[in-house]
Design an enzyme around this catalytic site. Structure first.
Site, PDB file in Angstrom:
ATOM      1  N   GLN A   1     -42.480  -8.431 -13.269  1.00  5.08           N
ATOM      2  CA  GLN A   1     -42.130  -7.085 -12.816  1.00  5.08           C
ATOM      3  C   GLN A   1     -43.245  -6.048 -12.881  1.00  5.08           C
ATOM      4  OE1 GLN A   1     -38.988  -3.462 -13.835  1.00  5.08           O
ATOM      5  NE2 GLN A   1     -38.616  -5.419 -14.783  1.00  5.08           N
TER       6      GLN A   1
ATOM      7  N   PHE B   1     -51.435 -11.623 -15.904  1.00  6.59           N
ATOM      8  CA  PHE B   1     -51.298 -12.883 -16.628  1.00  6.59           C
ATOM      9  C   PHE B   1     -51.320 -12.616 -18.127  1.00  6.59           C
ATOM     10  CE2 PHE B   1     -53.689 -14.694 -12.834  1.00  6.59           C
ATOM     11  CZ  PHE B   1     -52.555 -15.249 -12.266  1.00  6.59           C
TER      12      PHE B   1
ATOM     13  N   ARG C   1     -59.756 -18.014 -18.594  1.00  6.75           N
ATOM     14  CA  ARG C   1     -59.605 -19.484 -18.656  1.00  6.75           C
ATOM     15  C   ARG C   1     -59.677 -20.093 -17.257  1.00  6.75           C
ATOM     16  NH1 ARG C   1     -56.012 -18.032 -22.731  1.00  6.75           N
ATOM     17  NH2 ARG C   1     -54.155 -18.107 -21.406  1.00  6.75           N
TER      18      ARG C   1
ATOM     19  N   LYS D   1     -48.009 -12.383 -25.728  1.00  9.16           N
ATOM     20  CA  LYS D   1     -47.310 -12.253 -24.449  1.00  9.16           C
ATOM     21  C   LYS D   1     -46.215 -11.210 -24.622  1.00  9.16           C
ATOM     22  CE  LYS D   1     -48.149 -16.813 -22.581  1.00  9.16           C
ATOM     23  NZ  LYS D   1     -47.588 -17.981 -21.899  1.00  9.16           N
TER      24      LYS D   1
ATOM     25  N   GLU E   1     -40.667  -6.671 -21.052  1.00 12.58           N
ATOM     26  CA  GLU E   1     -40.145  -5.299 -21.047  1.00 12.58           C
ATOM     27  C   GLU E   1     -39.719  -4.762 -22.413  1.00 12.58           C
ATOM     28  OE1 GLU E   1     -39.455  -2.901 -18.475  1.00 12.58           O
ATOM     29  OE2 GLU E   1     -38.835  -1.738 -20.205  1.00 12.58           O
TER      30      GLU E   1
ATOM     31  N   ASP F   1     -42.119  -2.302 -18.002  1.00 10.57           N
ATOM     32  CA  ASP F   1     -42.653  -3.019 -16.842  1.00 10.57           C
ATOM     33  C   ASP F   1     -42.973  -2.074 -15.687  1.00 10.57           C
ATOM     34  OD1 ASP F   1     -42.714  -5.585 -17.802  1.00 10.57           O
ATOM     35  OD2 ASP F   1     -40.691  -6.056 -17.195  1.00 10.57           O
TER      36      ASP F   1
ATOM     37  N   GLY G   1     -35.715  18.414 -24.927  1.00  9.94           N
ATOM     38  CA  GLY G   1     -36.461  19.575 -24.452  1.00  9.94           C
ATOM     39  C   GLY G   1     -36.037  20.805 -25.222  1.00  9.94           C
ATOM     40  N   GLY G   2     -36.401  21.960 -24.717  1.00 11.12           N
ATOM     41  CA  GLY G   2     -36.118  23.205 -25.427  1.00 11.12           C
ATOM     42  C   GLY G   2     -34.682  23.686 -25.262  1.00 11.12           C
ATOM     43  N   GLN G   3     -33.927  23.083 -24.334  1.00  3.77           N
ATOM     44  CA  GLN G   3     -32.558  23.530 -24.071  1.00  3.77           C
ATOM     45  C   GLN G   3     -31.585  22.463 -24.581  1.00  3.77           C
ATOM     46  OE1 GLN G   3     -32.219  26.513 -22.877  1.00  3.77           O
ATOM     47  NE2 GLN G   3     -34.290  26.863 -22.093  1.00  3.77           N
TER      48      GLN G   3
HETATM   49  N1  CAO Z   1     -52.786 -21.597  -9.843  1.00  8.28           N
HETATM   50  C1  CAO Z   1     -52.943 -22.271 -11.001  1.00  8.28           C
HETATM   51  N2  CAO Z   1     -52.582 -21.756 -12.191  1.00  8.28           N
HETATM   52  C2  CAO Z   1     -52.044 -20.538 -12.199  1.00  8.28           C
HETATM   53  C3  CAO Z   1     -51.855 -19.781 -11.025  1.00  8.28           C
HETATM   54  C4  CAO Z   1     -52.248 -20.355  -9.798  1.00  8.28           C
HETATM   55  N3  CAO Z   1     -52.110 -19.713  -8.635  1.00  8.28           N
HETATM   56  N4  CAO Z   1     -51.283 -18.613 -11.368  1.00  8.28           N
HETATM   57  C5  CAO Z   1     -51.118 -18.642 -12.689  1.00  8.28           C
HETATM   58  N5  CAO Z   1     -51.577 -19.786 -13.206  1.00  8.28           N
HETATM   59  C6  CAO Z   1     -51.588 -20.203 -14.595  1.00  8.28           C
HETATM   60  C7  CAO Z   1     -52.345 -19.251 -15.476  1.00  8.28           C
HETATM   61  O1  CAO Z   1     -53.726 -19.418 -15.323  1.00  8.28           O
HETATM   62  C8  CAO Z   1     -51.836 -19.675 -16.851  1.00  8.28           C
HETATM   63  O2  CAO Z   1     -52.536 -20.810 -17.271  1.00  8.28           O
HETATM   64  P1  CAO Z   1     -53.136 -20.978 -18.751  1.00  8.28           P
HETATM   65  O3  CAO Z   1     -52.005 -20.720 -19.692  1.00  8.28           O
HETATM   66  O4  CAO Z   1     -53.609 -22.404 -18.758  1.00  8.28           O
HETATM   67  O5  CAO Z   1     -54.218 -19.993 -18.916  1.00  8.28           O
HETATM   68  C9  CAO Z   1     -50.406 -20.123 -16.554  1.00  8.28           C
HETATM   69  O6  CAO Z   1     -50.311 -20.187 -15.123  1.00  8.28           O
HETATM   70  C10 CAO Z   1     -49.316 -19.241 -17.086  1.00  8.28           C
HETATM   71  O7  CAO Z   1     -49.588 -17.857 -16.890  1.00  8.28           O
HETATM   72  P2  CAO Z   1     -48.972 -16.799 -17.881  1.00  8.28           P
HETATM   73  O8  CAO Z   1     -49.306 -17.185 -19.289  1.00  8.28           O
HETATM   74  O9  CAO Z   1     -49.372 -15.454 -17.466  1.00  8.28           O
HETATM   75  O10 CAO Z   1     -47.389 -16.983 -17.624  1.00  8.28           O
HETATM   76  P3  CAO Z   1     -46.197 -17.115 -18.668  1.00  8.28           P
HETATM   77  O11 CAO Z   1     -45.004 -17.346 -17.841  1.00  8.28           O
HETATM   78  O12 CAO Z   1     -46.467 -18.086 -19.743  1.00  8.28           O
HETATM   79  O13 CAO Z   1     -46.123 -15.668 -19.357  1.00  8.28           O
HETATM   80  C11 CAO Z   1     -45.877 -13.253 -19.337  1.00  8.28           C
HETATM   81  C12 CAO Z   1     -45.515 -14.590 -18.666  1.00  8.28           C
HETATM   82  C13 CAO Z   1     -45.316 -12.159 -18.479  1.00  8.28           C
HETATM   83  C14 CAO Z   1     -45.258 -13.201 -20.742  1.00  8.28           C
HETATM   84  C15 CAO Z   1     -47.405 -13.131 -19.460  1.00  8.28           C
HETATM   85  O14 CAO Z   1     -47.975 -13.333 -18.190  1.00  8.28           O
HETATM   86  C16 CAO Z   1     -47.858 -11.795 -20.009  1.00  8.28           C
HETATM   87  O15 CAO Z   1     -47.786 -11.513 -21.217  1.00  8.28           O
HETATM   88  N6  CAO Z   1     -48.394 -10.932 -19.103  1.00  8.28           N
HETATM   89  C17 CAO Z   1     -48.975  -9.663 -19.493  1.00  8.28           C
HETATM   90  C18 CAO Z   1     -47.920  -8.661 -19.838  1.00  8.28           C
HETATM   91  C19 CAO Z   1     -46.943  -8.439 -18.700  1.00  8.28           C
HETATM   92  O16 CAO Z   1     -47.274  -8.103 -17.600  1.00  8.28           O
HETATM   93  N7  CAO Z   1     -45.680  -8.559 -19.054  1.00  8.28           N
HETATM   94  C20 CAO Z   1     -44.635  -8.104 -18.141  1.00  8.28           C
HETATM   95  C21 CAO Z   1     -43.906  -9.178 -17.547  1.00  8.28           C
HETATM   96  S1  CAO Z   1     -42.505  -8.490 -16.764  1.00  8.28           S
HETATM   97  O17 CAO Z   1     -41.381  -8.377 -17.987  1.00  8.28           O
END
Ligand code: CAO
Length: 415
Positions: free
Chosen positions: A17, A97, A104, A136, A139, A168, A247-249
């Site tokens: 999101q 990500f 990586r 990680k 929201e 988000d 707020g103030g009100q």
């Molecule tokens: N081709 C190949 N690999 C891909 C890719 C693509 N097109 N797109 C993504 N990937 C890979 C990434 O490189 C990652 O690989 P590694 O773990 O080996 O480095 C893997 O997919 C997983 O990506 P991720 O860790 O971002 O995804 P997740 O589902 O495990 O985690 C989230 C999701 C949201 C917790 C995490 O991305 C995060 O903390 N993001 C930052 C904060 C954020 O925006 N949070 C809000 C999310 S909305 O509530």
């Protein structure tokens, strides 16, 4: 008519999101947003909270309008080569990500800026540098870590998260502002730069008034407009203020006619000082206009809850819309609690394009929230979200890939 961000190309590496909120706004302003998704599966939200089997969820469609989608496996060498071409071709890379994922993948900020020194690299992470930088974050984690949950809810209950997605979508809004600001600076410097948003920071920014209150509390030990003032019960950090205004009100949520069965038959009532005599007249308490216990804002503070209870005796006799009409005749600020059903059906929101009906080839028509930012010279037309990989070949063709090269990438499951 031209669009504000026409000519700007965005490499959209966002998912879920926070990031998609940002790139959708940029797309609405006319940027060409190319969403790069994992081959085969795409953005996880395509399959989350589905209401129709095998069809892109509303979670996905409502956050990815006006974008193009291409699939790409950026972990294969051939995929990395395509990504390099995209980086050279685009103005902005946006990603959310997990921490370290882009590095990586082999695309550190240093490497990206070597490939394209004009590129703006915009990222959302849960936390900035510090003890939690590798975590990680979703929201509600941000709402809790950014001060919102501690200050939301009632004093005698646990912390509460809010339905507004301030972690988000709030972060996405901050990121979009950072990107257009960096684009503006690039017109003078010719250089790209990094734009970094921590979700914790974005929530804390939206909780600014609560940090204000923390310092007031530390200095004075009480805050007069909080419901706790009547009982004098304050601890050492900002308490949950229920429905106090912030707020103030002073304000509070009051029952209206039908509250026994309708969970949204309520109105937000504000005891604005400037209209106090009008409030007293409307509720039939003219005596309060001159009574020293009620005549001034300071005199009212110790018994605000009793005042709200008295006003509520009046609001309970009328619907929230009747209360809204009557109070607004005297410019008394108030706000009916509108349900999502009422908002979805509200004609004025349809007329302004804030609620839009969009057609989708697989799900048919659905409602979405359109662009809430209205520009007179860059109107928004909301287009449906792309199917997974719908534009892979189109984008590769624009990057100069021929049919045979595209076929080879497909055979290697790179796209
Ligand atoms: N081709 C190949 N690999 C891909 C890719 C693509 N097109 N797109 C993504 N990937 C890979 C990434 O490189 C990652 O690989 P590694 O773990 O080996 O480095 C893997 O997919 C997983 O990506 P991720 O860790 O971002 O995804 P997740 O589902 O495990 O985690 C989230 C999701 C949201 C917790 C995490 O991305 C995060 O903390 N993001 C930052 C904060 C954020 O925006 N949070 C809000 C999310 S909305 O509530």
């Amino acid at each position: 008519m031209s669009k504000a961000l026409e000519g700007i190309r965005i490499l959209d590496f966002t998912h879920v999101q926070s990031g998609p909120t940002c790139t959708q706004l940029l797309a609405w302003f006319g940027a060409d947003v190319i969403k790069v998704e994992r081959a085969g599966e795409g953005d996880a939200t395509r399959a989350q909270l589905r209401d129709i089997p095998e069809v892109d969820s509303l979670y996905f469609t409502m956050l990815n309008h006006n974008k193009r989608s291409m699939t790409l496996d950026t972990k294969q060498p051939a995929g990395k080569a395509v990504l390099e071409t995209l980086i050279r071709d685009c103005d902005v890379l946006v990603e959310n990500f997990a921490p370290g994922a882009l590095d990586r993948m082999g695309f550190s900020w240093e490497r990206i800026s070597q490939l394209n020194p004009r590129m703006i690299v915009a990222s959302v992470k849960g936390f900035g540098p510090g003890p939690y930088e590798d975590c990680k974050v979703y929201e509600n984690v941000a709402q809790c870590a950014g001060g919102a949950a501690a200050t939301t809810g009632f004093d005698d209950g646990p912390p509460v998260v809010t339905g507004a997605q301030i972690g988000d979508s709030g972060s996405g809004l901050h990121l979009a502002l950072g990107i257009v600001t960096a684009l503006f600076q690039r017109t003078a410097t010719g250089r790209g730069q990094r734009v970094q948003i921590a979700m914790q920071d974005a929530v804390l920014n939206l909780c600014r008034v609560k940090l204000r209150d923390q310092q007031r509390l530390a200095r004075n030990g009480v805050m007069e407009e909080y419901p706790q003032f009547a009982t004098g019960q304050f601890g050492d950090s900002v308490p949950r203020a229920g429905n106090a205004s912030g707020g103030g009100q002073p304000g509070w949520i009051l029952k209206c006619k039908g509250w026994e069965s309708d969970p949204n038959a309520y109105i937000y009532f504000i005891a604005q000082a400037a209209v106090w005599p009008a409030i007293c007249r409307v509720i039939g308490r003219e005596g309060w206009i001159t009574d020293p216990a009620y005549a001034t804002p300071r005199a009212r503070l110790p018994h605000l809850m009793q005042i709200f209870a008295t006003v509520e005796e009046w609001t309970k006799t009328l619907t929230k819309f009747e209360v809204m009409d009557i109070l607004n005749r005297d410019d008394i600020p108030c706000g009916p609690i509108l349900s999502m059903k009422e908002l979805a059906e509200e004609p004025s929101l349809r007329a302004t394009g804030t609620i839009v009906e969009v057609d989708h080839p697989e799900r048919g028509p659905y409602l979405t929230v359109g662009n809430p930012i209205k520009l007179s010279d860059s109107p928004t037309v909301v287009r449906r979200s792309p199917l997974l990989g719908e534009h892979t070949e189109e984008v590769l063709g624009q990057l100069g890939y021929g049919d045979e090269e595209i076929a080879a990438l497909r055979a290697g499951r790179v796209i």
